[in-house]
Write an enzyme that holds these catalytic residues in place. Sequence first.
Site, PDB file in Angstrom:
ATOM      1  N   GLN A  96      43.111  45.353  25.299  1.00 55.45           N
ATOM      2  CA  GLN A  96      43.225  43.927  25.642  1.00 55.45           C
ATOM      3  C   GLN A  96      44.694  43.539  25.598  1.00 55.45           C
ATOM      4  OE1 GLN A  96      41.174  41.161  23.026  1.00 55.45           O
ATOM      5  NE2 GLN A  96      41.425  39.462  24.470  1.00 55.45           N
ATOM      6  N   HIS A 102      38.406  37.063  28.817  1.00 61.72           N
ATOM      7  CA  HIS A 102      38.286  37.129  30.279  1.00 61.72           C
ATOM      8  C   HIS A 102      37.396  38.297  30.666  1.00 61.72           C
ATOM      9  CE1 HIS A 102      41.855  39.340  28.937  1.00 61.72           C
ATOM     10  NE2 HIS A 102      41.604  40.202  29.912  1.00 61.72           N
ATOM     11  N   PHE A 103      36.718  38.134  31.762  1.00 67.85           N
ATOM     12  CA  PHE A 103      35.851  39.174  32.312  1.00 67.85           C
ATOM     13  C   PHE A 103      36.481  39.683  33.598  1.00 67.85           C
ATOM     14  CE2 PHE A 103      33.228  36.779  29.489  1.00 67.85           C
ATOM     15  CZ  PHE A 103      32.324  37.683  28.958  1.00 67.85           C
TER      16      PHE A 103
HETATM   17  P1  DGP Z   1      43.225  42.876  29.605  1.00 71.88           P
HETATM   18  O1  DGP Z   1      44.096  44.083  29.540  1.00 71.88           O
HETATM   19  O2  DGP Z   1      41.742  43.199  29.621  1.00 71.88           O
HETATM   20  O3  DGP Z   1      43.592  41.858  28.564  1.00 71.88           O
HETATM   21  O4  DGP Z   1      43.521  42.240  31.024  1.00 71.88           O
HETATM   22  C1  DGP Z   1      44.502  41.290  31.279  1.00 71.88           C
HETATM   23  C2  DGP Z   1      44.658  41.251  32.765  1.00 71.88           C
HETATM   24  O5  DGP Z   1      45.375  40.074  33.092  1.00 71.88           O
HETATM   25  C3  DGP Z   1      45.435  42.423  33.346  1.00 71.88           C
HETATM   26  O6  DGP Z   1      44.600  43.150  34.233  1.00 71.88           O
HETATM   27  C4  DGP Z   1      46.589  41.799  34.093  1.00 71.88           C
HETATM   28  C5  DGP Z   1      46.192  40.345  34.197  1.00 71.88           C
HETATM   29  N1  DGP Z   1      47.293  39.412  34.116  1.00 71.88           N
HETATM   30  C6  DGP Z   1      48.249  39.352  33.160  1.00 71.88           C
HETATM   31  N2  DGP Z   1      49.074  38.320  33.395  1.00 71.88           N
HETATM   32  C7  DGP Z   1      48.621  37.711  34.513  1.00 71.88           C
HETATM   33  C8  DGP Z   1      49.058  36.580  35.254  1.00 71.88           C
HETATM   34  O7  DGP Z   1      50.036  35.902  34.951  1.00 71.88           O
HETATM   35  N3  DGP Z   1      48.331  36.269  36.363  1.00 71.88           N
HETATM   36  C9  DGP Z   1      47.234  36.992  36.750  1.00 71.88           C
HETATM   37  N4  DGP Z   1      46.599  36.601  37.855  1.00 71.88           N
HETATM   38  N5  DGP Z   1      46.799  38.052  36.078  1.00 71.88           N
HETATM   39  C10 DGP Z   1      47.496  38.410  34.964  1.00 71.88           C
END
Ligand code: DGP
Length: 142
Positions: A96, A102-103
């Site tokens: 994470q 988040h899903f």
């Molecule tokens: P996790 O590793 O499960 O916590 O996933 C976090 C996800 O969030 C990762 O796949 C990348 C995404 N992410 C991080 N920062 C941002 C952002 O600023 N915008 C968007 N759209 N996604 C983001």
Amino acid sequence: MALVDECIFCKIIRGEIPSFKVWEDDKTFAFMDINPVAKGHALIVPKFHTPNIYEAPQEWLGPTLGAVGRVARAVRDEVQPDGMNILQANDKGAAQSVFHIHFHVIPRIVDDGLTMNWDMVPGDMDEIDKLAEKIAAHTASE
Ligand code: DGP
């Protein structure tokens, strides 16, 4: 709404950071992952800041899972993958990286070689933008 100042997903929900939004209602928000592991990779979050599944109040999980289903169907209809994973990570051992629950909706192709963890590589923003518009049209028409 119970959001906090320092959380990147709370900022996205509030519109302080831009996102490619595909769905929003009073309790949920969905947007494209900017580091997509697959074409159509989307994220669904409650409009309530809580770090993980352990602490998420039941009354927010229900609507959030409803939105997950809605977005998953929209991504399926638009991307037409061979399958789809719904992934939700809790704590560092599960990779994470953003601590607002988040899903992930992750379209899959047979033999795509994806694993549970992946490198954060920015996607093509124009491509994500165009795809987000199409997916948003599907979610809205449900
Ligand atoms: P996790 O590793 O499960 O916590 O996933 C976090 C996800 O969030 C990762 O796949 C990348 C995404 N992410 C991080 N920062 C941002 C952002 O600023 N915008 C968007 N759209 N996604 C983001």
